[in-house]
Scaffold this motif. Structure first.
Motif, short mmCIF file in Angstrom:
data_model
loop_
_atom_site.label_atom_id
_atom_site.label_comp_id
_atom_site.label_asym_id
_atom_site.label_seq_id
_atom_site.Cartn_x
_atom_site.Cartn_y
_atom_site.Cartn_z
N GLN A 135 0.82 -1.04 -0.05
CA GLN A 135 -0.09 -0.01 -0.12
C GLN A 135 0.93 1.15 -0.01
OE1 GLN A 135 -3.54 -0.06 0.41
NE2 GLN A 135 -3.26 -2.24 -0.53
N PHE A 136 0.58 2.03 -0.96
CA PHE A 136 1.20 3.33 -1.12
C PHE A 136 1.26 4.38 0.04
CE2 PHE A 136 3.52 6.83 -3.24
CZ PHE A 136 2.62 7.79 -3.24
N ARG A 154 5.00 14.92 -2.92
CA ARG A 154 4.02 15.02 -4.15
C ARG A 154 2.84 14.27 -4.17
NH1 ARG A 154 8.19 14.48 -9.45
NH2 ARG A 154 8.20 12.24 -8.78
N ASN A 155 2.97 13.06 -3.52
CA ASN A 155 1.58 12.31 -3.67
C ASN A 155 1.39 11.64 -2.14
OD1 ASN A 155 0.30 11.84 -6.43
ND2 ASN A 155 2.61 11.32 -6.73
N LYS A 156 0.28 11.37 -1.85
CA LYS A 156 0.08 10.79 -0.37
C LYS A 156 -1.08 9.86 -0.65
CE LYS A 156 -0.79 12.25 4.35
NZ LYS A 156 -1.31 10.96 4.62
N ASN A 190 4.44 10.17 -8.79
CA ASN A 190 4.38 8.65 -8.85
C ASN A 190 3.62 8.00 -7.74
OD1 ASN A 190 5.74 8.18 -11.59
ND2 ASN A 190 7.20 8.80 -10.64
N GLN A 191 2.38 7.46 -8.01
CA GLN A 191 1.68 6.83 -7.00
C GLN A 191 1.50 5.41 -7.55
OE1 GLN A 191 -1.30 8.82 -4.99
NE2 GLN A 191 -2.25 7.06 -4.13
N PHE A 192 2.14 4.38 -7.28
CA PHE A 192 1.87 3.21 -7.79
C PHE A 192 0.94 2.44 -7.00
CE2 PHE A 192 4.69 2.90 -11.32
CZ PHE A 192 5.54 3.89 -11.20
N TYR A 193 0.19 1.52 -7.72
CA TYR A 193 -0.85 0.52 -7.06
C TYR A 193 -0.49 -0.68 -7.66
CZ TYR A 193 -3.72 4.58 -6.72
OH TYR A 193 -4.49 6.11 -6.36
N PHE A 194 -0.26 -1.51 -6.57
CA PHE A 194 0.13 -2.79 -6.75
C PHE A 194 -0.92 -3.95 -6.81
CE2 PHE A 194 4.97 -2.61 -6.16
CZ PHE A 194 5.30 -1.38 -6.14
#
Lengths: 115, 116
Positions: A44-45, A55-57, B102-106
Motif C-alpha cells: 500500500q502506497f 508530491r503524492n499521498k 508517481n503513485q503506484f498501485y500494486f
C-alpha cells in the motif's frame, strides 16, 4: 552502485510510542516513495517525495508522516503506534530518463512489530 | 477497491518453458506499469517497465506486453529458470508524462514456481 538502504531493519515498539524510519536512495535518484506491506493488504502506497516536497499521498491517517532532505534521504514517522501498524515498511527510490525510461528500486525494508 | 488485479495467485512452469504472468487494471488513467519480483524476506526487485506509448518492451528473457484497450498487461519469461521462482507483482501509476508524481498501485502478486 549502492542500492537503496533502510535503517533499522527490525524494530519492536509498544502501542502509543512513535517511530522514525530512514531511507537512503540510490545516488542520482531524487524521488523516494514509502510503502506499507502487510499479508492482508499487500503493498500500500504511503507517500512520495521529490526534491524535499511531498508530491503524492496515499490513504493513510495523519499519524503517518514523512520528509525528505536536500541529499534526497528520507524519513517516515509514525506516531501513536497501533497494533495494526505492524508491517514491513518499504522505501523505493526512482528516476526518470530523458527517453521516457523509468526505474524504481526498493530497499530491503524495515520490519516493525508493535506489541 | 483493488485497481490492479493479479487473478492467479500461483503458477507452476517446467524449466525451459515460457512463464506468462497476467495483470488487469481498472483505471484508464494508468499510464505507467512495472513488474517486480520478490523473494521471501526481501524487498521487491524491479524487473521491467512499460509506458502506455508502447505495447511491448523487452529486456533479456523478460518481455512485457500492454493491451490498453483491454486494460491488461502480461509478463513473459522465456526460458524459465528455477531461479525465477518468486512472487511477481505488477504495479501501475496514473498518467504522468513528465513523471511529476508517481503513485503506484500494486497487484496482490503471483507466486511462480519453476520446476527443474
Amino acid at each position: 552502485k549502492a542500492g537503496v538502504t533502510q535503517t533499522p531493519r527490525y524494530l519492536i515498539k509498544t502501542r502509543g510510542q512513535q517511530v522514525t524510519l530512514s531511507c537512503s536512495p540510490i545516488s542520482g535518484h531524487r524521488s523516494v516513495s514509502w510503502y506499507q506491506q502487510t499479508p492482508g493488504q499487500g503493498l500500500q502506497f504511503l507517500f512520495e517525495y521529490f526534491s524535499e516536497t511531498q508530491r503524492n499521498k496515499g490513504n493513510f491517517p495523519g499519524r503517518f508522516s514523512g520528509r525528505q532532505f536536500s541529499n534526497s534521504r528520507s524519513e517516515m514517522n509514525v506516531s501513536t503506534l497501533e497494533l495494526g501498524d505492524s508491517a514491513l515498511y518499504l522505501c523505493a527510490s526512482s528516476r526518470t530518463y530523458r527517453d521516457g525510461g523509468y526505474e524504481q528500486y526498493f530497499g530491503p525494508g524495515t520490519r516493525l512489530t508493535v506489541t | 477497491d483493488q485497481q490492479v488485479k493479479q487473478n492467479s495467485p500461483s503458477l507452476s512452469v517446467q524449466e525451459g518453458r515460457i512463464s506468462i504472468l497476467n495483470c488487469d487494471y481498472t483505471n484508464s488513467m494508468f499510464d505507467y506499469f512495472l513488474w517486480y519480483k520478490k523473494y521471501p524476506a526481501e524487498g521487491p526487485t524491479f524487473l521491467i517497465s512499460i509506458s502506455s506509448i508502447k505495447d511491448k518492451n523487452e529486456d533479456g528473457r523478460f518481455t512485457v506486453f500492454l493491451n490498453k484497450s483491454a486494460k491488461h498487461l502480461s509478463l513473459h519469461i522465456v526460458p524459465s529458470q528455477p531461479g525465477d521462482s518468486a512472487v511477481y507483482f505488477c504495479a501501475a501509476s496514473p498518467e504522468s508524462r513528465d513523471h511529476t508524481g508517481n503513485q503506484f498501485y500494486f497487484g496482490t502478486g503471483t507466486s511462480l514456481t519453476v520446476i527443474p
